[in-house]
Design a protein around this motif. Structure first.
Motif, mmCIF file in Angstrom:
data_model
loop_
_atom_site.group_PDB
_atom_site.id
_atom_site.type_symbol
_atom_site.label_atom_id
_atom_site.label_comp_id
_atom_site.label_asym_id
_atom_site.label_seq_id
_atom_site.Cartn_x
_atom_site.Cartn_y
_atom_site.Cartn_z
ATOM 1 N N SER A 117 -7.325 5.205 0.450
ATOM 2 C CA SER A 117 -6.704 4.085 -0.126
ATOM 3 C C SER A 117 -5.763 3.488 0.953
ATOM 4 N N ASP B 211 -5.987 9.326 -1.686
ATOM 5 C CA ASP B 211 -4.988 8.239 -1.654
ATOM 6 C C ASP B 211 -5.142 8.027 0.032
ATOM 7 N N THR C 251 -5.252 1.172 -4.188
ATOM 8 C CA THR C 251 -5.490 1.272 -5.847
ATOM 9 C C THR C 251 -4.872 2.499 -6.210
#
Length: 422
Positions: free
Chosen positions: A303, A300, A293
């Motif tokens: 992620s 991040d 995403t």
């Protein structure tokens, strides 16, 4: 030329035996995997360091990127970051420096006892002053220097060529080209009309790498930089090119890895990993991401860990750490520490598919018994980052249970109930 790949067809070289011992696998098994291109052991003979094996039958490894920039250039601090990453469990370090004395910075990083990689196009652009002024002679000269200095693996964007650029033009993406190395080569091709020399003179490149026993990490210069771009054509065009280049490298006696695939929605990870593996002869896959995403900047690394875990379960072999500062700033030591730890978690989870029930022996069974017994010291000893776990538990003082449940601890209630009945 008798390279490590070719030697592994008939014997088990010492460096292979050492790497296999660390993995807990048979040396002949690893030698066969290296000879057939399903595993690599990065070991430039110029310098000594503890070897690692990446690929088939090996645990998932973690790489951490460090390096100076024009905005923040402190070679000493980058060295500290690299040392921090190694202390937290990183298996390899990549120096991506673009600011300062690049050769001196690289020398400091190469003094560490770890597998090390670089991206030579960065230094070529810095020396030339502009990407458009980089000549093939300059680029190959920098590549040769990195090999001679002891770098174990080089990211080289050989798959960024006229075909991949044409795919990008015909099927454009919102974020275009997000790979820095890929962008340099794309700009050169677009401006000059000349083919990428790393592609057009690939055989010459392989000669340099074979001579110096340096691994080529075939860069994913066309990886998507946003999940909405994951279905565009350019990355698949590059995949097909890398499949051909992968085979040619192995035939030339050069160990190789494949990089990919960037920002990919979670339901597309398995397909992309299996596709890359199939067309590259099951070459070790080195992942940048995949980030699942794009709307959680600052997280991040989480992620990337989600994507990395799934990718590793699908066959990926080497995870590149994503830091909390990804897409925001050059990481500091805290970012490196956090990103490395989360990447190690992802690698461990990914190993579940490789190890089967043996995976539980890697601390999981011990932790289960320690929690059943409310044995905190045992829990911290089984934890990968036990000191950190202890610091959280001790915030509320010494307690038999965690302070969240207290006397209402489910484990304690059931254990005491069963003990009383017996």
């Amino acid at each position: 030329m008798s390279t490590l790949v070719k030697k592994c067809n008939s014997v088990v070289p010492d460096i292979i035996a050492r790497a296999a011992q660390k993995e807990g696998i048979d040396g002949k098994m690893l030698a066969s995997a290296v000879a057939n291109g399903r595993a690599v052991v990065p070991a430039n003979p110029v310098r000594e360091h503890d070897p690692i094996a990446i690929g088939e039958n090996c645990t998932v490894k973690v790489n951490v990127n460090i390096g100076t920039s024009g905005a923040r250039c402190s070679p000493e601090y980058e060295f500290e970051k690299a040392a921090c990453a190694i202390a937290e469990g990183a298996d390899a370090i990549m120096d991506l420096s673009t600011g300062g004395d690049l050769k001196e910075i690289r020398k400091k990083i190469l003094s560490l006892n770890t597998t090390t990689g670089t991206v030579p196009i960065y230094e070529a652009v810095k020396r030339a002053g502009n990407a458009l002024d980089v000549t093939p002679d300059l680029l190959f000269s920098v590549i040769r220097e990195h090999c001679k200095e002891g770098v174990d693996f080089l990211t080289l964007h050989c798959g960024v060529n006229k075909d991949s650029l044409e795919s990008l033009r015909k099927d454009p993406r919102v974020t275009g080209v997000v790979s820095r190395g890929g962008a340099f080569h794309t700009a050169i091709i677009a401006s000059t009309g000349e083919e990428n020399p790393l592609y057009s003179e690939y055989d010459y490149l392989l000669e340099i790498l074979a001579e110096n026993e340096t691994i080529i990490s075939l860069g994913d210069g066309m990886r998507p930089g946003a999940v909405i771009d994951a279905g565009r054509r350019a990355k698949s065009t590059e995949y097909m090119t890398l499949g051909d280049l992968s085979q040619r490298a192995l035939e030339g006696g050069v160990q190789r890895m494949i990089e990919g695939p960037g920002h990919i929605p979670i339901d597309q990870i398995d397909y992309n990993v299996r596709f890359i593996k199939e067309i590259t002869g099951n070459a070790p896959l080195y992942l940048l991401g995949p980030l699942v995403t794009d709307i959680f900047p600052g997280y991040d690394h989480v992620s990337g860990a989600i994507g990395g875990s799934i990718a590793a379960m699908s066959g990926a072999d080497f995870l590149c750490m994503v830091s909390p500062s990804e897409h925001l700033a050059l990481p500091d030591i805290d970012d490196i520490r956090e990103g490395t730890r989360v990447a190690k978690l992802a690698a461990h989870v990914g190993d579940r598919a490789r190890k089967g029930d043996k995976w539980f022996d890697k601390g999981e069974s011990g932790m289960a018994f320690a929690r059943r017994n409310l044995d905190w010291n045992a829990q911290f000893s089984h934890a990968v980052y036990g000191d950190y776990a202890r610091s959280i538990h001790d915030r509320d003082g010494e307690t038999e249970t965690c302070s969240m449940c207290g006397e209402l601890c489910a484990i304690k209630i059931v254990r005491e109930s069963l003990d009383n009945r017996n």
